[in-house]
Design an enzyme around this catalytic site. Structure first.
Site, mmCIF file in Angstrom:
data_model
loop_
_atom_site.group_PDB
_atom_site.id
_atom_site.type_symbol
_atom_site.label_atom_id
_atom_site.label_comp_id
_atom_site.label_asym_id
_atom_site.label_seq_id
_atom_site.Cartn_x
_atom_site.Cartn_y
_atom_site.Cartn_z
ATOM 1 N N GLY A 1 2.612 12.309 5.691
ATOM 2 C CA GLY A 1 2.584 11.137 6.568
ATOM 3 C C GLY A 1 1.300 11.196 7.347
ATOM 4 N N ASP B 1 -9.041 2.248 8.220
ATOM 5 C CA ASP B 1 -10.058 1.859 9.220
ATOM 6 C C ASP B 1 -10.116 0.342 9.344
ATOM 7 O OD1 ASP B 1 -10.831 4.439 9.742
ATOM 8 O OD2 ASP B 1 -12.647 4.388 8.510
ATOM 9 N N GLN C 1 8.090 -9.826 45.062
ATOM 10 C CA GLN C 1 6.817 -9.170 44.726
ATOM 11 C C GLN C 1 7.008 -8.046 43.692
ATOM 12 O OE1 GLN C 1 4.515 -7.179 47.856
ATOM 13 N NE2 GLN C 1 2.986 -8.771 47.571
ATOM 14 N N GLY D 1 16.629 -7.379 33.180
ATOM 15 C CA GLY D 1 17.830 -6.611 33.516
ATOM 16 C C GLY D 1 18.869 -6.641 32.406
ATOM 17 N N GLU E 1 0.867 3.133 10.124
ATOM 18 C CA GLU E 1 -0.588 3.126 9.882
ATOM 19 C C GLU E 1 -1.305 4.196 10.714
ATOM 20 O OE1 GLU E 1 -2.706 -0.479 9.070
ATOM 21 O OE2 GLU E 1 -0.842 -1.501 8.528
ATOM 22 N N GLN F 1 13.217 -4.799 31.352
ATOM 23 C CA GLN F 1 13.524 -4.410 32.734
ATOM 24 C C GLN F 1 13.541 -5.616 33.671
ATOM 25 O OE1 GLN F 1 14.405 -1.352 33.373
ATOM 26 N NE2 GLN F 1 14.666 -1.572 35.588
ATOM 27 N N PHE G 1 0.858 -1.187 0.000
ATOM 28 C CA PHE G 1 0.000 0.000 0.000
ATOM 29 C C PHE G 1 0.892 1.235 0.000
ATOM 30 C CE2 PHE G 1 -2.501 3.112 2.663
ATOM 31 C CZ PHE G 1 -3.528 3.321 1.759
ATOM 32 N N ALA G 2 0.653 2.146 -0.943
ATOM 33 C CA ALA G 2 1.544 3.296 -1.073
ATOM 34 C C ALA G 2 0.783 4.613 -0.941
ATOM 35 C CB ALA G 2 2.277 3.226 -2.407
ATOM 36 N N LEU G 3 0.877 5.178 0.263
ATOM 37 C CA LEU G 3 0.249 6.466 0.540
ATOM 38 C C LEU G 3 1.326 7.494 0.914
ATOM 39 C CD1 LEU G 3 -2.262 8.279 1.294
ATOM 40 C CD2 LEU G 3 -2.212 7.219 3.543
HETATM 41 N N1 COS Z 1 -13.907 7.202 6.331
HETATM 42 C C1 COS Z 1 -14.575 7.862 5.368
HETATM 43 N N2 COS Z 1 -14.343 9.151 5.064
HETATM 44 C C2 COS Z 1 -13.395 9.793 5.776
HETATM 45 C C3 COS Z 1 -12.663 9.172 6.801
HETATM 46 C C4 COS Z 1 -12.947 7.818 7.070
HETATM 47 N N3 COS Z 1 -12.297 7.150 8.015
HETATM 48 N N4 COS Z 1 -11.806 10.056 7.326
HETATM 49 C C5 COS Z 1 -11.988 11.210 6.658
HETATM 50 N N5 COS Z 1 -12.954 11.046 5.728
HETATM 51 C C6 COS Z 1 -13.465 12.066 4.789
HETATM 52 C C7 COS Z 1 -14.033 13.256 5.544
HETATM 53 O O1 COS Z 1 -15.385 13.062 5.858
HETATM 54 C C8 COS Z 1 -13.830 14.368 4.550
HETATM 55 O O2 COS Z 1 -14.830 14.298 3.559
HETATM 56 P P1 COS Z 1 -15.442 15.665 2.950
HETATM 57 O O3 COS Z 1 -14.331 16.302 2.177
HETATM 58 O O4 COS Z 1 -16.567 15.185 2.092
HETATM 59 O O5 COS Z 1 -15.882 16.487 4.130
HETATM 60 C C9 COS Z 1 -12.508 14.008 3.856
HETATM 61 O O6 COS Z 1 -12.373 12.577 4.026
HETATM 62 C C10 COS Z 1 -11.337 14.714 4.463
HETATM 63 O O7 COS Z 1 -11.326 14.412 5.864
HETATM 64 P P2 COS Z 1 -10.609 15.297 6.957
HETATM 65 O O8 COS Z 1 -10.941 16.733 6.727
HETATM 66 O O9 COS Z 1 -10.894 14.708 8.301
HETATM 67 O O10 COS Z 1 -9.084 15.048 6.540
HETATM 68 P P3 COS Z 1 -7.739 15.530 7.182
HETATM 69 O O11 COS Z 1 -6.860 15.903 6.069
HETATM 70 O O12 COS Z 1 -7.984 16.484 8.308
HETATM 71 O O13 COS Z 1 -7.097 14.187 7.787
HETATM 72 C C11 COS Z 1 -6.654 12.318 9.249
HETATM 73 C C12 COS Z 1 -7.664 13.334 8.641
HETATM 74 C C13 COS Z 1 -5.624 12.946 10.159
HETATM 75 C C14 COS Z 1 -7.544 11.378 10.020
HETATM 76 C C15 COS Z 1 -5.937 11.554 8.105
HETATM 77 O O14 COS Z 1 -5.074 12.402 7.407
HETATM 78 C C16 COS Z 1 -5.144 10.357 8.590
HETATM 79 O O15 COS Z 1 -5.697 9.301 8.919
HETATM 80 N N6 COS Z 1 -3.794 10.492 8.646
HETATM 81 C C17 COS Z 1 -2.928 9.403 9.001
HETATM 82 C C18 COS Z 1 -2.606 8.657 7.790
HETATM 83 C C19 COS Z 1 -1.804 7.447 8.084
HETATM 84 O O16 COS Z 1 -2.297 6.519 8.700
HETATM 85 N N7 COS Z 1 -0.562 7.447 7.606
HETATM 86 C C20 COS Z 1 0.284 6.331 7.752
HETATM 87 C C21 COS Z 1 0.747 5.907 6.412
HETATM 88 S S1 COS Z 1 -0.261 4.819 5.597
HETATM 89 S S2 COS Z 1 0.373 3.107 6.193
#
Ligand code: COS
Length: 385
Positions: free
Chosen positions: A130, A239, A278, A339, A363, A336, A122-124
């Site tokens: 991050g 999620d 203990q 030791g 994640e 710990q 998975f590439a995000l």
């Molecule tokens: N399920 C469905 N929709 C979601 C959602 C979810 N879990 N989380 C956010 N959304 C939707 C929101 O409802 C919003 O939709 P609208 O534009 O229609 O309002 C949109 O996505 C943007 O959401 P939001 O404004 O909350 O986004 P942010 O940029 O503030 O980011 C977090 C939210 C911080 C939760 C997100 O960036 C995140 O999870 N970051 C961590 C990422 C991560 O895990 N990185 C590790 C690398 S991947 S292994």
């Protein structure tokens, strides 16, 4: 504790435990030392149908769910988090296809993933994205029947080893989160190469690598969902997968607890095994209680995910944050209890402690998990009025 598993779930647990004890434990220190990807173990997992646990039967999988995947992940993590990361990252890479793929995409990719023939990643993440997942800069520009990808992904688990990549890129950078799209990119596609291989503190049996897209032409059929849905694909994927990171936490905590108990029964100080003191018993009692609480939460969240419930963001984040904070505490306390010996590479707990640290980071950091939980609490309160 009995969690009343079905016969099938018990079989998964026994099989994963057997693989962990027979194939992983004997080589884990060497894999860590040499920073080596566990090819042979991946083959054993493939032959045992472990890659297909959560994939529907119609696509060649076992048709089970998140709980069964967590059971397997926990057992592997009890032995080695590096190995379990290589295994679990496969599920993370597969969820975008499973959750958002068309029938054609599922038929094309899932059978090879289920059989373990092809690994997935998975590439995000990128250099500037991050925690701020919407800040990605990799672009995907439509060009006839293709999308042209340009950019670099960073810290990608299974990078280089995987054959299939689910990649998030910006199709419309001006729209922020709503301008991202998700793609399936196959290894070997022109313009797709691998960059720096990271040297890590822990989980060294897993590979973490850069992905480079340089005018990489991806067929338009490889778009997952619709254009603009990429951020949702990423969030729903996380999620789904975060409870599995919780299971990793439970597994490594259990492994460390067992090592600490074994050592404390043998180590004699002041004329007695240290477990009779203990101070040591109380530490072990807290470690055991926290591990069991984490396990109970992970299993119930996994069951909730499997129920098909839509509101899984908060429980998944809770399972991830709680179980991985527990993992860090329990592995640190195992060192710990043991030791000086705990600090030495001769025993496995120093590796477990180094390995556990990543669970609080990847994640979504545990700070991000708390943000997710906090946001959900606000939304729930607003709904109640
Ligand atoms: N399920 C469905 N929709 C979601 C959602 C979810 N879990 N989380 C956010 N959304 C939707 C929101 O409802 C919003 O939709 P609208 O534009 O229609 O309002 C949109 O996505 C943007 O959401 P939001 O404004 O909350 O986004 P942010 O940029 O503030 O980011 C977090 C939210 C911080 C939760 C997100 O960036 C995140 O999870 N970051 C961590 C990422 C991560 O895990 N990185 C590790 C690398 S991947 S292994």
């Amino acid at each position: 504790m009995d969690y009343f598993f079905t016969e099938e779930q018990k079989m998964i647990q026994e099989l994963a435990r057997q693989i962990a004890e027979e194939k992983v434990v004997p080589v884990r220190a060497e894999l860590d030392e040499k920073e080596e990807f566990p090819h042979e173990i991946m083959q054993v997992l493939a032959q045992s149908d472990m890659f297909g646990i959560f994939i529907p039967e119609e696509y060649g999988g076992l048709g089970m769910g998140s709980l069964e995947l967590c059971i397997a992940v926990e057992e592997l993590s009890r032995a080695c988090l590096g190995v379990s990361t290589s295994y679990a990252a496969n599920a993370l890479g597969t969820y975008p296809i499973l959750l958002f793929g068309t029938e054609e995409q599922k038929k094309r990719y899932l059978p090879d993933i289920a059989s373990g023939k092809r690994l997935v990643a998975f590439a995000l993440t990128e250099a500037n994205a991050g925690s701020d997942a919407a800040g990605i800069q990799t672009t995907a520009k439509k060009d006839g029947d293709y999308y042209i990808l340009n950019g670099t992904k960073q810290w990608i688990t299974n990078g280089g080893e995987a054959e299939i990549y689910t990649v998030i890129a910006m199709t419309d950078p001006s729209r922020g989160a709503r301008g991202a799209s998700a793609f399936i990119v196959e290894k070997g596609t022109e313009g797709f190469s691998f960059g720096k291989k990271e040297k890590k503190m822990g989980i060294r049996a897993s590979v973490t690598r850069e992905l480079i897209f340089d005018n990489c032409r991806v067929p338009k059929e490889n778009l997952l969902g619709r254009e603009g849905m990429g951020f949702i694909v990423a969030m729903k994927t996380l999620d789904q997968s975060r409870v599995g990171v919780g299971a990793q936490g439970v597994g490594v905590a259990q492994g460390a607890l067992e090592e600490a108990i074994r050592f404390a029964r043998q180590r004699v100080q002041f004329g007695k095994p240290v477990i009779s003191f203990q101070a040591v018993q109380h530490m072990l009692a807290d470690m055991a209680t926290l591990t069991e609480a984490a396990r109970a939460l992970v299993y119930s969240v996994a069951r909730y995910v499997d129920s098909g419930a839509k509101d899984i963001s908060k429980p998944s984040a809770m399972a991830k944050v709680f179980a991985t904070d527990v993992a860090m505490k329990v592995t640190t306390d195992a060192v710990q209890v043991m030791g000086g010996s705990g600090y030495m590479r001769e025993y496995p707990v120093e590796k477990m402690m180094r390995d556990a640290k990543i669970l609080q980071i990847y994640e979504g950091t545990n700070q991000i998990q708390r943000n997710v939980i906090g946001q959900e609490l606000i939304k729930e309160a607003a709904r109640k009025g």
